[in-house]
Enzyme design. Sequence first.
Site, PDB file in Angstrom:
ATOM      1  N   CYS A  41     -33.205  -4.746  -9.691  1.00  0.00           N
ATOM      2  CA  CYS A  41     -34.076  -6.062  -9.755  1.00  0.00           C
ATOM      3  C   CYS A  41     -34.444  -6.667 -11.205  1.00  0.00           C
ATOM      4  CB  CYS A  41     -35.351  -6.108  -8.743  1.00  0.00           C
ATOM      5  SG  CYS A  41     -36.398  -4.560  -9.149  1.00  0.00           S
ATOM      6  N   HIS A  84     -40.632  -3.761  -7.349  1.00  0.00           N
ATOM      7  CA  HIS A  84     -39.589  -4.718  -7.355  1.00  0.00           C
ATOM      8  C   HIS A  84     -40.230  -6.120  -7.792  1.00  0.00           C
ATOM      9  CE1 HIS A  84     -36.058  -6.253  -5.309  1.00  0.00           C
ATOM     10  NE2 HIS A  84     -36.776  -7.476  -5.044  1.00  0.00           N
ATOM     11  N   HIS A  90     -33.382 -12.149  -6.870  1.00  0.00           N
ATOM     12  CA  HIS A  90     -33.656 -10.632  -6.962  1.00  0.00           C
ATOM     13  C   HIS A  90     -32.393  -9.935  -6.632  1.00  0.00           C
ATOM     14  CE1 HIS A  90     -34.801 -10.059  -2.766  1.00  0.00           C
ATOM     15  NE2 HIS A  90     -34.534 -11.232  -2.770  1.00  0.00           N
TER      16      HIS A  90
END
Length: 180
Positions: free
Chosen positions: A83, A136, A152
Site C-alpha cells: 500500500c 494501511h 490502495h
Amino acid sequence: MIKKILFICIVSFLMISCGSSKNVSTTYQTRTKKVAKVKKNTQLATTKSSSKVTVADKIVWTAVTYKGVPYRFGGMTKRGMDCSGLIFTSFKQRNMPIARTSHQMYLQGENISLREVQRGDLLFFKTSRKRGKVNHVGLVTSVDNGDIRFIHSTTSRGVIVTSLHENYWKRAFIKAKRVL
C-alpha cells in the site's frame, strides 16, 4: 519528341502523387491533433472542481496505472506493490517527495475531516490488532456525493479502487490527511 512528352508525363505524375501524399500526411496530422485534443479534454473533464489539471490529478492518474498489480510486501514496481509502495511510487514519479511507510506518511501533512477530503488526500487505516496504530494507506481518487473512493494495494486483491462506504474500510478508518 516522344521522349520529352514521356518525361513531362512522368514528372507531372510524380508531382501529382507527391501532392496527394502531402494531403494524406496533412489529413493524418489533423486527425492526430484532434485525437490528442479529445484526450486532453477527457482528462480535463475528470477534474470536476476546475478545468486546471492539478498535481493531485497527476498523482492519481499515475497510481491508477498500477491498478491490477499484485500485492508484494515492500514492493514498488509493476511486479508487485504494497500500500505505501503504491503511494510512494505515485508521488515520486510526479516529483513529490513523501515518506516510504504508511506509519511515516501518517506523521506528515495536516489532519482533515472526511467532509473536507478531496482527490489526492491520503486515508489511513488500522487493519490489524497485532501491529501499531496505522498499517494501511490509500489515495483518494474521487469524491462524488459523499462517496469517497480510494486506490490502495490489498494483500488479497492487489491494487484496487474501493469505496470508503464498504463496512470493512469504514470500521478500519483512522484519519484523513492532506499532504499536497
